[in-house]
Design an enzyme around this catalytic site. Structure first.
Site, short mmCIF file in Angstrom:
data_model
loop_
_atom_site.label_atom_id
_atom_site.label_comp_id
_atom_site.label_asym_id
_atom_site.label_seq_id
_atom_site.Cartn_x
_atom_site.Cartn_y
_atom_site.Cartn_z
CG HIS A 144 19.20 0.92 55.47
ND1 HIS A 144 20.17 1.90 55.43
CD2 HIS A 144 19.58 -0.02 54.59
CE1 HIS A 144 21.10 1.55 54.57
NE2 HIS A 144 20.78 0.39 54.04
N GLY A 200 14.97 -2.52 48.85
CA GLY A 200 14.63 -1.19 48.34
C GLY A 200 14.59 -1.16 46.81
CD GLU A 201 9.71 -0.08 44.35
OE1 GLU A 201 9.55 1.17 44.30
OE2 GLU A 201 8.78 -0.89 44.22
#
Ligand code: PAF
Length: 286
Positions: A37, A147-148
């Site tokens: 994060h 996020g991936e």
């Protein structure tokens, strides 16, 4: 940093920023923040005049037998992390603030949400799309960061943004891993020490699959088999799915000819973890 629990306060603040010509970057989260994060927040900080983070454990994206009640929460710690990372506004609404009455309208996605986690977690992506739409409408950011690691979520949000004409740029951010390779996730907090070690089979098996593709293996079934053998050899691990899917449609492929996503969901004890890597001709990144 301003902390808002109310939609009204959040709207007022972001509106005053827009009026002053400031760009707004938004990082939606369910809290229990980790380095993954923080990397999204840092990127948002670099690219925008103002940064908004939301912390909201969204009940509508959890199935009846999932971990909504025990999902890890530590608001004080999240607040400190956000403050340190230079966040301007932390939006942390209650469930009642976000869902004051029974929701009758939901945002749904077809096809992209059918496979992978969508097949295993019915209703999950409807909950994600609905809450992200609500958050987008509250914050009205210029850019939003995802996020991936949640590759299917990212693909779905991108498509939702396009199909519903949100004037928001979706910015993908690479998966952040611990030194030993385990992808960071708030759910890693559930793992015992022994389970934490066992979970390393996930990045190891993906690494082996990546090597196999880089060495020329093009048969998706062989890649799946390689991952399956490694994960099955770990007694604490149980496979939820292993898939090689087309990078655009997220539909399973039999041959690796164009960009693909290799994605897994694995139970380590009772904890369900996901991980993936992308293969694009000439490169494989995770
Ligand atoms: O990725 C998450 O943490 C959540 O799915 C999101 C995007 C914050 C929506 O609740």
């Amino acid at each position: 940093m301003f902390v808002a629990e109310l939609i009204r306060e959040t709207r007022e603040m972001t509106e005053s920023w827009r009026k002053q010509g400031y760009s707004i970057g938004f990082v939606p989260t369910m809290g229990y923040l980790h380095e993954g994060h923080i990397s999204l927040i840092k990127k948002a900080r670099q690219e925008n005049d103002r940064v908004v983070v939301s912390v909201f454990v969204n009940p509508t994206q959890f199935g009846p037998n999932e971990d909504f009640d025990k999902y890890p929460r530590n608001f004080e710690r999240d607040r400190e992390i956000c403050e340190k990372a230079g966040v301007d506004l932390l939006f942390a609404p209650s469930v009642h603030e976000m869902y004051p009455a029974k929701n009758l309208v939901f945002v749904n996605i077809s096809e992209l949400g059918d496979g992978l986690c969508g097949a295993k977690r019915p209703g999950h992506f409807q909950g994600v799309c609905t809450v992200v739409t609500k958050l987008f409408n509250i914050v009205l950011p210029d850019k939003a960061y995802f996020g991936e690691k949640d590759a299917q979520q990212l693909a779905i949000i991108r498509r939702m943004t396009k199909d519903l004409n949100f004037n928001i740029q979706i910015v993908p951010c690479p998966t952040v891993r611990d030194q030993d390779g385990l992808a960071l996730s708030s759910r890693n907090a559930y793992l015992s020490e022994v389970e934490r070690k066992a979970a390393l089979v996930i990045p190891r098996s993906l690494q082996a699959a990546r090597q196999a593709i880089l060495s020329g293996e093009r048969d998706a079934a062989q890649i799946i088999q390689l991952i399956r053998e490694m994960i099955t050899a770990e007694p604490l691990a149980a496979i939820d799915y292993i898939e090689v899917v087309d990078g655009e449609t997220l539909k399973p492929v039999s041959r690796i000819d164009g960009p693909v996503l290799v994605a897994v969901a694995v139970f380590i004890g009772k904890t369900r973890l996901i991980d993936n890597f992308w293969y694009k001709e000439g490169s494989a990144c995770s």
